[in-house]
Motif scaffolding. Structure first.
Motif, PDB file in Angstrom:
ATOM      1  N   LYS A   1      11.473   2.368  -5.860  1.00 57.67           N
ATOM      2  CA  LYS A   1      10.402   1.368  -5.915  1.00 57.67           C
ATOM      3  C   LYS A   1       9.785   1.235  -7.312  1.00 57.67           C
ATOM      4  CE  LYS A   1       8.959   1.279  -1.078  1.00 57.67           C
ATOM      5  NZ  LYS A   1      10.227   1.791  -0.543  1.00 57.67           N
ATOM      6  N   THR A   2      10.489   1.735  -8.318  1.00 54.94           N
ATOM      7  CA  THR A   2       9.980   1.693  -9.689  1.00 54.94           C
ATOM      8  C   THR A   2      10.512   0.474 -10.441  1.00 54.94           C
ATOM      9  OG1 THR A   2       9.817   4.103  -9.783  1.00 54.94           O
ATOM     10  CG2 THR A   2       9.907   2.928 -11.886  1.00 54.94           C
ATOM     11  N   PRO A   3       9.653  -0.408 -10.931  1.00 51.40           N
ATOM     12  CA  PRO A   3      10.109  -1.549 -11.739  1.00 51.40           C
ATOM     13  C   PRO A   3      10.833  -1.078 -12.994  1.00 51.40           C
ATOM     14  CG  PRO A   3       7.832  -1.853 -11.058  1.00 51.40           C
ATOM     15  CD  PRO A   3       8.197  -0.438 -10.708  1.00 51.40           C
ATOM     16  N   ASP A   4      11.802  -1.867 -13.421  1.00 53.21           N
ATOM     17  CA  ASP A   4      12.638  -1.469 -14.548  1.00 53.21           C
ATOM     18  C   ASP A   4      11.842  -1.202 -15.816  1.00 53.21           C
ATOM     19  OD1 ASP A   4      14.775  -1.749 -12.882  1.00 53.21           O
ATOM     20  OD2 ASP A   4      15.577  -3.570 -13.812  1.00 53.21           O
TER      21      ASP A   4
ATOM     22  N   THR B   1      -3.250   4.056  -8.039  1.00 56.00           N
ATOM     23  CA  THR B   1      -4.083   3.045  -7.376  1.00 56.00           C
ATOM     24  C   THR B   1      -3.632   2.960  -5.914  1.00 56.00           C
ATOM     25  OG1 THR B   1      -2.611   1.149  -7.736  1.00 56.00           O
ATOM     26  CG2 THR B   1      -4.092   1.755  -9.562  1.00 56.00           C
ATOM     27  N   PRO B   2      -4.267   2.126  -5.099  1.00 59.06           N
ATOM     28  CA  PRO B   2      -3.797   1.978  -3.712  1.00 59.06           C
ATOM     29  C   PRO B   2      -2.359   1.471  -3.595  1.00 59.06           C
ATOM     30  CG  PRO B   2      -6.050   1.206  -3.894  1.00 59.06           C
ATOM     31  CD  PRO B   2      -5.579   1.472  -5.288  1.00 59.06           C
ATOM     32  N   THR B   3      -1.794   0.914  -4.673  1.00 57.53           N
ATOM     33  CA  THR B   3      -0.431   0.363  -4.590  1.00 57.53           C
ATOM     34  C   THR B   3       0.546   0.974  -5.597  1.00 57.53           C
ATOM     35  OG1 THR B   3      -1.007  -1.434  -6.111  1.00 57.53           O
ATOM     36  CG2 THR B   3      -1.263  -1.866  -3.745  1.00 57.53           C
ATOM     37  N   LYS B   4       0.091   1.899  -6.446  1.00 66.11           N
ATOM     38  CA  LYS B   4       0.969   2.438  -7.487  1.00 66.11           C
ATOM     39  C   LYS B   4       0.942   3.962  -7.499  1.00 66.11           C
ATOM     40  CE  LYS B   4       0.500  -1.602 -10.493  1.00 66.11           C
ATOM     41  NZ  LYS B   4       0.088  -2.120 -11.829  1.00 66.11           N
ATOM     42  N   VAL B   5       2.109   4.557  -7.778  1.00 66.22           N
ATOM     43  CA  VAL B   5       2.258   6.011  -7.804  1.00 66.22           C
ATOM     44  C   VAL B   5       3.075   6.407  -9.037  1.00 66.22           C
ATOM     45  CG1 VAL B   5       3.074   8.054  -6.567  1.00 66.22           C
ATOM     46  CG2 VAL B   5       2.212   6.076  -5.281  1.00 66.22           C
ATOM     47  N   TYR B   6       2.527   7.283  -9.850  1.00 63.31           N
ATOM     48  CA  TYR B   6       3.245   7.825 -11.009  1.00 63.31           C
ATOM     49  C   TYR B   6       4.112   8.992 -10.561  1.00 63.31           C
ATOM     50  CZ  TYR B   6       3.979  10.848 -15.064  1.00 63.31           C
ATOM     51  OH  TYR B   6       4.540  11.671 -15.997  1.00 63.31           O
ATOM     52  N   TRP B   7       5.323   9.096 -11.131  1.00 68.62           N
ATOM     53  CA  TRP B   7       6.206  10.217 -10.816  1.00 68.62           C
ATOM     54  C   TRP B   7       6.922  10.696 -12.073  1.00 68.62           C
ATOM     55  CZ3 TRP B   7      11.318   9.594 -12.042  1.00 68.62           C
ATOM     56  CH2 TRP B   7      11.799   8.285 -12.178  1.00 68.62           C
TER      57      TRP B   7
ATOM     58  N   GLU C   1      10.807  11.435  -0.289  1.00 67.37           N
ATOM     59  CA  GLU C   1       9.803  10.561  -0.910  1.00 67.37           C
ATOM     60  C   GLU C   1      10.034  10.407  -2.414  1.00 67.37           C
ATOM     61  OE1 GLU C   1       7.551  14.565  -0.388  1.00 67.37           O
ATOM     62  OE2 GLU C   1       8.996  13.367   0.739  1.00 67.37           O
ATOM     63  N   ILE C   2      10.658  11.403  -3.048  1.00 71.21           N
ATOM     64  CA  ILE C   2      10.918  11.298  -4.481  1.00 71.21           C
ATOM     65  C   ILE C   2      11.971  10.234  -4.749  1.00 71.21           C
ATOM     66  CG2 ILE C   2      11.642  12.541  -6.548  1.00 71.21           C
ATOM     67  CD1 ILE C   2      10.610  15.094  -5.270  1.00 71.21           C
TER      68      ILE C   2
ATOM     69  N   GLY D   1       0.822  -1.211   0.000  1.00 72.26           N
ATOM     70  CA  GLY D   1       0.000   0.000   0.000  1.00 72.26           C
ATOM     71  C   GLY D   1       0.848   1.250   0.000  1.00 72.26           C
ATOM     72  N   GLN D   2       0.554   2.165  -0.920  1.00 77.33           N
ATOM     73  CA  GLN D   2       1.323   3.413  -0.996  1.00 77.33           C
ATOM     74  C   GLN D   2       0.813   4.396   0.064  1.00 77.33           C
ATOM     75  OE1 GLN D   2      -0.217   6.328  -2.016  1.00 77.33           O
ATOM     76  NE2 GLN D   2      -2.057   5.610  -3.043  1.00 77.33           N
TER      77      GLN D   2
END
Length: 430
Positions: A292-295, A246-252, A285-286, A223-224
């Motif tokens: 935590k970003t998948p390749d 989503t509850p588990t993903k964050v775009y940056w 946090e950045i 959970g993010q």
């Protein structure tokens, strides 16, 4: 990467100038077709957002189309895109809005911070703009949702365009790299910012605007931890942002000035290292998001756009060939309107074309010109505005940045009037 917004409109005289002063595109020779050519009513080049949305809009109106995609499957890589109220109105018209809403968080507002973490300003979208709706949507899920609403034989993969020619009957002959030939009454170019169809029609390459962006989609299996709002951090010639998807993903994203687009980098470890170096002294946090970003979701891309000047740009249509989305009007992501405008294009074009196929080439060409006239007055100012916003936010001058952080953002910016461009009425397609 949507942020502070600016409004503008085109004067009637400028619109008239646009319609009266066309630069003629490249000359096209007519050819005769071979007996075994495959005949299609409408062929769409590209199975991205624009292509699939156009096909689905036509399908909802009872018009069949064939979508050609050069890849061997949907290109579902990448991160997410932010859709504002206008994008959701179009998705509702296509009948997929509610299905997508169930999968993505509604974003309640935005907060702007300085690079030292100090909060400069915050807004709530619904307080600023009545009926506003903002969600970040995974590109993969959007493409799959659109595709699943189409008949099974609509999208043809491994179909790369090699050549376009016109025929004696004012139809268009498409030759693919595998030797297939298709004869189409209408061809719709939805093949992105490096569109071969746009190049064939005489358009120049999109212009690099002076900054690049790292993008990624961080995953938090447990959970993010972030509130449902867009977060922006502004520095000198450098800015970053992130938004829960989503509850588990964050775009940056991280946007930085660069004198040239630079080499293409595909090594994820190199990309992560370069991105982290840019913001190593920024809020932690950045850096955590990057870790935590998948390749397969991290990328580095130069930002480009194309300004559709009334006296110099080719027409969006040439005979029975027309452009949609980034193929016609690539814009920087500073207003969050690239995907939204492509969706708008799709429904407007579908409505213009419905009912014209049996009326002959002249009726089709008139419908395409009507589409261009309606859409040009919408996308041209948005392209300029997005570029202008990006240029302002990428300033590196310390005095200008201090004025921005201490006066402009805290005391002068009003978000509500600057979201007026997200107003777009769209009735259901049926």
């Amino acid at each position: 990467m949507a942020t502070i917004f600016y409004s503008s409109s085109l004067s009637p005289s400028l619109l008239l100038l646009k319609n009266q002063n066309r630069v003629k595109p490249i000359c096209l020779s007519t050819i005769k077709t071979t007996p075994n050519v495959q005949k299609e009513e409408i062929v769409i080049i590209g199975a991205g957002i624009a292509g699939l949305a156009t096909s689905l809009s036509l399908h909802r109106l009872g018009v069949k189309s064939l979508v050609l995609e050069q890849a061997d499957s949907l290109r579902t890589g990448g991160t997410s895109l932010t859709l504002f109220k206008n994008g959701w109105r179009v998705l509702d018209a296509m009948g997929v809005g509610d299905e997508l809403r169930q999968q993505f968080l509604e974003i309640e507002g935005l907060v702007i911070k300085a690079e030292d973490g100090r909060e400069l300003r915050s807004f709530k979208f619904k307080d600023e703009s009545e009926g506003q709706e903002v969600r970040a949507v995974e590109r993969r899920i959007l493409l799959e949702t659109l595709t699943n609403k189409l008949p099974l034989d609509t999208v043809r993969f491994s179909s790369k365009l090699e050549k376009i020619e016109t025929t004696e009957t004012r139809e268009t002959l498409l030759q693919l790299t595998d030797g297939t030939e298709l004869l189409a009454k209408i061809v719709i170019g939805c093949d992105g910012i490096r569109s071969p169809v746009a190049k064939w029609m005489g358009f120049s390459e999109p212009r690099y605007v002076g900054h690049c962006a790292f993008r990624g989609l961080a995953v938090y299996p447990g959970g993010q931890p972030f509130q449902p709002r867009v977060n922006y951090v502004y520095g000198r010639g450098l800015r970053a942002g992130y938004v829960p998807v989503t509850p588990t993903k964050v775009y940056w994203f991280i946007c930085f000035n660069n004198p040239s687009p630079g080499p293409k980098i595909t090594d994820a470890s190199v990309l992560k290292n370069e991105a982290q170096k840019l913001v190593r002294n920024w809020p932690s946090e950045i850096l955590d998001l990057i870790d935590k970003t998948p390749d397969d979701t991290i990328s580095r891309t130069p930002l480009v756009d194309r300004w559709l000047w009334p006296t110099t740009s080719p027409s969006a249509s040439l005979g029975s060939v027309v452009l949609v989305g980034d193929a016609w009007h690539p814009m920087t992501p500073n207003l969050g309107q690239g995907a939204c405008c492509a969706l708008e294009d799709a429904v407007i074009l579908a409505r213009k074309l419905a009912g014209t196929l049996e009326s002959g080439p002249t009726s089709v060409e008139n419908a395409l010109k009507s589409y261009e006239s309606e859409r040009w007055s919408r996308v041209f100012p948005l392209t300029i505005r997005a570029n202008f916003v990006g240029s302002l936010l990428q300033w590196a001058n310390p005095l200008v940045c201090a004025m921005r952080n201490n006066v402009v953002i805290p005391k002068l910016v009003r978000l509500g009037p600057l979201l007026e461009h997200t107003n777009f009425e769209c009735e259901p397609l049926k």
